[in-house]
Design a protein around this motif. Structure first.
Motif, short mmCIF file in Angstrom:
data_model
loop_
_atom_site.label_atom_id
_atom_site.label_comp_id
_atom_site.label_asym_id
_atom_site.label_seq_id
_atom_site.Cartn_x
_atom_site.Cartn_y
_atom_site.Cartn_z
N ASP A 142 0.78 3.74 -3.17
CA ASP A 142 0.06 4.87 -2.82
C ASP A 142 0.67 6.29 -3.40
O ASP A 142 2.04 6.35 -3.56
N GLN A 143 -0.13 6.88 -4.02
CA GLN A 143 0.61 8.40 -4.71
C GLN A 143 0.03 9.46 -3.98
O GLN A 143 -1.09 10.20 -4.62
N PRO A 144 0.43 9.84 -2.83
CA PRO A 144 -0.39 10.81 -2.26
C PRO A 144 0.02 12.26 -2.98
O PRO A 144 1.26 12.48 -3.60
N THR A 182 -2.01 11.65 5.22
CA THR A 182 -2.74 11.21 4.09
C THR A 182 -3.40 9.79 4.57
O THR A 182 -3.55 9.44 5.81
N TRP A 183 -4.52 9.46 3.48
CA TRP A 183 -5.51 8.46 4.00
C TRP A 183 -4.85 7.23 4.39
O TRP A 183 -5.23 6.44 5.41
N LEU A 184 -3.74 6.86 3.70
CA LEU A 184 -2.96 5.57 4.15
C LEU A 184 -2.26 5.79 5.49
O LEU A 184 -2.10 4.88 6.17
N ALA A 216 0.83 -1.20 -0.13
CA ALA A 216 -0.03 -0.19 0.01
C ALA A 216 1.03 1.29 -0.05
O ALA A 216 0.77 2.25 -0.93
N TYR A 217 1.86 1.24 0.58
CA TYR A 217 2.88 2.37 0.83
C TYR A 217 3.52 2.70 -0.67
O TYR A 217 3.49 3.72 -1.03
N ALA A 253 4.34 11.68 1.33
CA ALA A 253 3.71 10.59 2.31
C ALA A 253 4.10 11.14 3.83
O ALA A 253 5.31 11.37 4.33
#
Ligand code: HEM
Length: 271
Positions: A32-34, A42-44, A28-29, A38
């Protein structure tokens, strides 16, 4: 049939859960493209933070569960196995939650304390796995109190045996009887006693016995005293380290809980 131990408990069920958690968090990390860098915001970041916080609460709950002797929800070995594997997985979850943004603030304090608690867990594991068995082996199915009582009986016998011996023998025995298990915490930590008076008595009597036959009984007495002292020394040395690591691991985990609460509150206050 292979016996369940802390590591292979129920065919490594908790290792599998810990690996799954680590893999899902890492993928997921990576994917993930915040829109911002990161970090925990962030949502993650929130998801990993929530999982991490729940894991910390659950890891701490172990201290309570350990003392609930009547509770039958999973046996303690299973709990320790889960504690170890999921505790280790927490290091990955917490690190990814930070997005590698570490600074001088309460958020990073919570992270540092998490890693320190995990670190002390790993450190203590080596004691936890080896020492309890060695402690019961060294006492040979006796309690420390029983061995102390043996020493007291030996001392009474020695006094009688030394009555008609030379003043030097009486002095050596008197000094030996004053010799306790450890003179201080430092020697308990090292597991060694410098200038042990009982050891000196044994050496002296071993030498003197060649000249004076009547010393053989008192020599045997001192050999037994030394053996009993050595049993107790080993036992209390191991116990020192077992207690020491828990007395670091547990307060650190409480410090972590306080920092975690401060971290969560400050995130919501400055939302
Ligand atoms: C942030 C993570 C962790 C927290 C908050 C935590 C917390 C605790 C607490 C509260 C206890 C109970 C101690 C007691 O009341 O006697 C404990 C025990 C223990 N922890 Fe941890 N721990 C963590 C991580 C770890 C890790 C990663 C390991 C090993 C790799 C570990 C190994 C142990 C062991 C072996 C015990 C003793 C079990 C027993 O006495 O039966 N811990 N921990």
């Amino acid at each position: 049939m292979i016996q369940d131990n802390l590591f292979n408990y129920k065919r490594f069920v908790f290792l599998k859960w810990a690996l799954l958690l680590t893999l899902i968090s890492s993928f997921a990390y990576l994917f993930d493209q915040p829109r911002i860098n990161a970090n925990g915001g962030t949502w993650l970041g929130y998801t990993l933070g929530t999982i991490g916080a729940l894991l910390i609460l659950w890891l701490m709950w172990f201290g309570v569960r350990k003392r609930q002797y009547a509770n039958e929800s999973g046996n303690l070995r299973g709990w320790v196995s889960a504690h170890i594997y999921l505790g280790l997985a927490l290091s990955v979850v917490a690190t990814l939650h930070t997005g590698f943004q570490i600074g001088w603030n309460v958020h990073s304090l919570a992270y540092v304390l998490t890693m320190a608690t995990i670190g002390t867990g790993v450190w203590g594991l080596s004691f936890y796995l080896r020492y309890p068995a060695e402690m019961s082996n060294v006492l040979n199915r006796q309690s420390p109190e029983q061995i102390v009582a043996q020493i007291q009986t030996l001392d009474k016998d020695a006094q009688k045996l030394a009555k008609n011996e030379s003043s030097m023998v009486t002095r050596v025995i008197t000094n030996s009887q004053k010799q306790g298990i450890y003179p201080n915490r430092g020697s308990q930590r090292k597991g060694a006693v410098k200038n042990c008076a009982t050891e000196k008595a044994v050496e002296y009597l071993q030498h003197e016995m060649m000249r004076v036959d009547s010393l053989s009984e008192i020599y045997k007495n001192q050999v037994q005293r030394l053996r009993a002292l050595k049993q107790l020394r080993r036992y209390y040395h191991l116990r020192y380290w077992l207690e020491l690591w828990l007395s670091v691991h547990v307060p650190l985990s409480f410090g972590l809980l306080a920092a975690l609460i401060a971290h969560v509150l400050s995130v919501f206050i400055y939302w």
